[in-house]
Design an enzyme around this catalytic site. Structure first.
Site, PDB file in Angstrom:
ATOM      1  N   SER A  26     -37.163  -4.482  61.734  1.00 19.05           N
ATOM      2  CA  SER A  26     -37.732  -3.464  62.612  1.00 19.05           C
ATOM      3  C   SER A  26     -39.051  -2.889  62.107  1.00 19.05           C
ATOM      4  CB  SER A  26     -36.700  -2.362  62.859  1.00 19.05           C
ATOM      5  OG  SER A  26     -35.641  -2.902  63.622  1.00 19.05           O
ATOM      6  N   LYS A  70     -35.899  -8.264  64.801  1.00 17.18           N
ATOM      7  CA  LYS A  70     -35.450  -7.225  65.732  1.00 17.18           C
ATOM      8  C   LYS A  70     -36.673  -6.704  66.479  1.00 17.18           C
ATOM      9  CE  LYS A  70     -33.130  -3.907  67.695  1.00 17.18           C
ATOM     10  NZ  LYS A  70     -34.253  -3.210  68.349  1.00 17.18           N
ATOM     11  N   ASP A 121     -51.021 -10.502  61.220  1.00 12.82           N
ATOM     12  CA  ASP A 121     -51.825 -10.918  62.370  1.00 12.82           C
ATOM     13  C   ASP A 121     -53.278 -10.498  62.238  1.00 12.82           C
ATOM     14  OD1 ASP A 121     -49.535 -11.983  63.394  1.00 12.82           O
ATOM     15  OD2 ASP A 121     -49.482 -10.751  65.207  1.00 12.82           O
TER      16      ASP A 121
END
Length: 399
Positions: free
Chosen positions: A306, A331, A317
């Site tokens: 999470s 999740k 990214d």
């Protein structure tokens, strides 16, 4: 510290990502029937899957009208209704359960200090909390709990399992644990008051890194002080030429903590996006300026969930950090906490979240840039090849 999310309050516990909804006036729903109807309306209006698991949701609305005499009747009826969604993250919490959850947000728990969840019908330890009875007993992320106090966990819900594991300080709980490539083992663990500690700069006793490298262990995002603790640790390591951020076995916590920490490290970059049931996408971006431009390696594993995945995904990214270790838990759904009358609450899945590149990691996890496993032999030899690799990567980046 940058301040840019005052419009929402967001909470993540274990492997659950939550928005906290508005308080509900208890005077508006006092009877068991009204309580049940409130739960029905919330799901009907907010649940991310507008088909409600491909069923006629109206059939539930008056299903139990003749049978709801007490609050306990309403609780059972709501739980039965919610179960029809086949979503382990959408759930009803009675007043006792919600009180315990609130206490965990505030940083005080009573139990053995492990976060648990289910996957493929198995009850798993997502992560032991640092310096707790569970960790000291030797429980590990990905351990499967087969029995609690001699009772099988087959078909048990996370809530029921947590209720059985929790207990008064000084009492004991016995768990039968299944671990890959290891015979099943019974652990008897004494419960204690768990003070949630978020940040440490102390290396594991068997790990070694170069003196040019700093180390920050973020074991949980739950504590409201996690952001301040991390900021202090970052400033204390500002003389280092590179930083290792250890998110292994970090089950999550306050999403605002994850976003604020990402904001310390990213300059005007996307941190995370959420998509609701109508396809509306909202993106959270970092503000200008950062606290450090030091090279970073982030460590993750199967217990990183999470909020840990939001932070590591944002850094990966945006090419701000190299990710080392094993694939994270996976999740990517968002739940809203809706406070109900009489101290109860509803968690409802209302959104999914995406990493900055638009990746949906639910049930997939974050893939590390460099895969490094920790074997049984590594544990027995008290060595940490993941920290070792992180050290090597940073030394090469520094050169």
């Amino acid at each position: 510290m940058k301040d840019f999310l005052k419009k929402i309050s967001v909470v993540l516990l274990a492997t659950f990502l939550f928005y906290i909804g508005a308080n509900y006036n208890p005077s508006l729903a006092q009877t068991p029937s009204q309580l049940y109807d409130r739960a029905w309306k919330l799901i009907n209006a907010k649940y991310v899957d507008q088909t409600n698991n491909e069923q006629d949701w109206d059939r539930w609305r008056h299903k139990y009208d003749k049978y709801l005499k007490t609050e306990e009747d309403a609780y059972v009826a709501i739980e039965t209704m919610v179960a029809s969604l086949n979503d382990v993250y959408t759930k009803f919490l009675n007043p006792k359960e919600f009180k315990e959850e609130t206490e965990s947000i505030q940083g005080s728990l009573k139990g053995i200090g492990v976060q648990i969840g289910t996957r493929d019908g198995k009850l798993l330890i997502i992560a032991p909390i640092e310096d707790t009875p569970g960790e000291k007993a030797g429980l590990l992320a990905e351990d499967e709990i087969l029995e609690i106090n001699g009772e099988s966990t087959k078909g048990i819900t996370v809530d029921k399992a947590a209720e059985k594991i929790r207990g008064e300080e000084g009492t004991e709980v016995t768990l039968l644990i299944k671990r890959k490539n290891v015979p099943n083992k019974t652990y008897t663990i004494k419960r204690a008051k768990i003070e949630i500690k978020s940040v440490s700069t102390k290396l594991p006793e068997y790990a070694k890194i170069d003196e040019q490298i700093g180390y920050i262990r973020l074991s949980s995002f739950i504590s409201k002080n996690a952001t301040q603790e991390f900021e202090k640790a970052l400033l204390d390591n500002q003389d280092k030429k590179g930083i290792i951020i250890d998110l292994r076995s970090n089950p999550g916590g306050l999403l605002t903590n994850a976003i604020f920490i990402a904001d310390m490290l990213l300059d005007s970059k996307i941190i995370v996006s959420t998509v609701d049931r109508d396809g509306y996408k909202e993106t959270q971006k970092a503000t200008p300026n950062v606290l450090t431009n030091q090279p970073i390696v982030v460590l993750i594993d199967g217990g990183s969930a999470s909020a840990s995945e939001i932070l590591s995904g944002a850094l990966k990214d945006n090419k701000r950090a190299t990710i080392v270790g094993k694939k994270s838990f996976g999740k990517g759904l968002v739940q809203e906490i809706n406070r109900m009358p009489n101290g109860s609450a509803m968690h409802i899945t209302i959104q999914k979240y995406l990493t900055p590149n638009g990746t949906d990691i639910n049930k997939k996890g974050i893939e590390p840039d460099i895969v490094v496993d920790i074997t049984k032999e590594d544990i027995e030899a008290k060595r940490d090849p993941q920290i070792q690799k992180a050290n090597e990567v940073l030394l090469e980046m520094i050169k």
